[in-house]
Design an enzyme around this catalytic site. Sequence first.
Site, PDB file in Angstrom:
ATOM      1  N   ARG A  96       0.817  -1.214   0.000  1.00 50.62           N
ATOM      2  CA  ARG A  96       0.000   0.000   0.000  1.00 50.62           C
ATOM      3  C   ARG A  96       0.850   1.263   0.000  1.00 50.62           C
ATOM      4  NH1 ARG A  96      -2.451  -4.104   2.599  1.00 50.62           N
ATOM      5  NH2 ARG A  96      -4.720  -4.308   2.551  1.00 50.62           N
ATOM      6  N   HIS A 121      -0.410  -2.343  -4.778  1.00 47.97           N
ATOM      7  CA  HIS A 121       0.247  -3.201  -5.780  1.00 47.97           C
ATOM      8  C   HIS A 121       0.389  -2.529  -7.143  1.00 47.97           C
ATOM      9  CE1 HIS A 121       0.645  -6.269  -2.926  1.00 47.97           C
ATOM     10  NE2 HIS A 121      -0.411  -7.021  -3.185  1.00 47.97           N
ATOM     11  N   HIS A 196       4.017 -12.747  -6.363  1.00 43.14           N
ATOM     12  CA  HIS A 196       2.792 -12.934  -5.590  1.00 43.14           C
ATOM     13  C   HIS A 196       2.188 -14.332  -5.767  1.00 43.14           C
ATOM     14  CE1 HIS A 196      -0.879 -11.764  -3.486  1.00 43.14           C
ATOM     15  NE2 HIS A 196      -0.402 -10.536  -3.314  1.00 43.14           N
ATOM     16  N   ASP A 254      -2.055 -10.575   7.240  1.00 43.31           N
ATOM     17  CA  ASP A 254      -1.736  -9.632   6.164  1.00 43.31           C
ATOM     18  C   ASP A 254      -0.742  -8.624   6.739  1.00 43.31           C
ATOM     19  OD1 ASP A 254      -1.708  -8.117   3.867  1.00 43.31           O
ATOM     20  OD2 ASP A 254      -3.787  -7.468   3.980  1.00 43.31           O
ATOM     21  N   GLU A 316       5.656 -12.474   0.237  1.00 36.51           N
ATOM     22  CA  GLU A 316       5.970 -11.329  -0.612  1.00 36.51           C
ATOM     23  C   GLU A 316       7.227 -10.641  -0.076  1.00 36.51           C
ATOM     24  OE1 GLU A 316       2.333  -8.936  -1.330  1.00 36.51           O
ATOM     25  OE2 GLU A 316       1.324 -10.606  -0.321  1.00 36.51           O
TER      26      GLU A 316
END
Length: 351
Positions: A96, A121, A196, A254, A316
């Site tokens: 972000r 992204h 990803h 996340d 990631e």
Amino acid sequence: MEKNHISHFSDNSVTKLFGTLGDGTEVYKYTLTNHKGLEVAFITYGAAIQSLLVDSKNDTKTDVVLGFDTIEGYVGSYNLPSPPYFGAIIGRYAGRIANGSFQIDDKLYNLDKNLGENTLHGGKFGFCRVNWEVKGVKQGTDSASITFSYTSPDGDERFPGELVTEVTYMLTSENEIKIDYTAKSSQDTVINLTQHSYFNLDGHNHDVLGQQLMVNSSVLVDITDDGIPTGSYAEADEKGFDFKIPSGCPAKIDNSFVLTANDQPAAILSSDVTGLKMTVYTDQSSVHIYVGGNCFGTIEGKEGAAYHPQSGICFETQNFPDAPNHDNFPNAILRKGDTYTQKTIWKFETI
């Protein structure tokens, strides 16, 4: 309409047509192998990994990444409210960027926003929805490699500078997949690339909850409720995400884990079902662990698999989210004339 780029490389031993985009652009699939049983299929759309077969116990092969059998699956998945980004290269900026804006020196840049008031992204299209050019393919007896290239024009998603990016995937004789990234810009810009893929060592049509996860970090990038970094750090155990000692995969996560020892594994995933172990190495400052995407439950994947929130886990490897807006975060500015580099390794073994 998806942006496209010339993308065919002639090598019939590893190449076949995967599908055609709405504007007539052809998407190709390249399948490479090494002598230890790795078999990886790449597609030019998003420079994505479409399948990754690994020799597991009982003399079977296991496909350990989520994906689609057709190009229509990939294109359609990006029309969801929260796209899954299956297997794709993410850019220009992974993660972000708060308020879709950042500043370089005294100049403010406002980006395309695709997550409320924020940019995620790379924006509305990013690098995942373009057709990459294949610069070269090598298939040896014990190793193989493929190099993808994409030129993002100045002003793409409102990022400054023409950015030329190359990504090389190499299947080594040690049963590794090495991913090398390089990029150069015609102007000062920001950059944060990652890969990803969603992994599942039990196989892409199972869930990850029975697998063991180790993350070599006890510190998280602290975030707000909507996932925007505050500029501070948090102890992983206080957030319920302490994986220094291997434990079961979480049902939902996340978060970016801060890495300090690049010569040590960033993360390890293992499965008692298949006997597979995956070790992640990187030279980046964090590994963002992701499970539980809200776009699942509506996606039919490869071989008719019904993907759901716990179907896969992402590693990631990247800089911190929103790093351009925090002076205490690692540098995310790529200056004109300099070269961005990134290295990540996935190593597969049986245990």
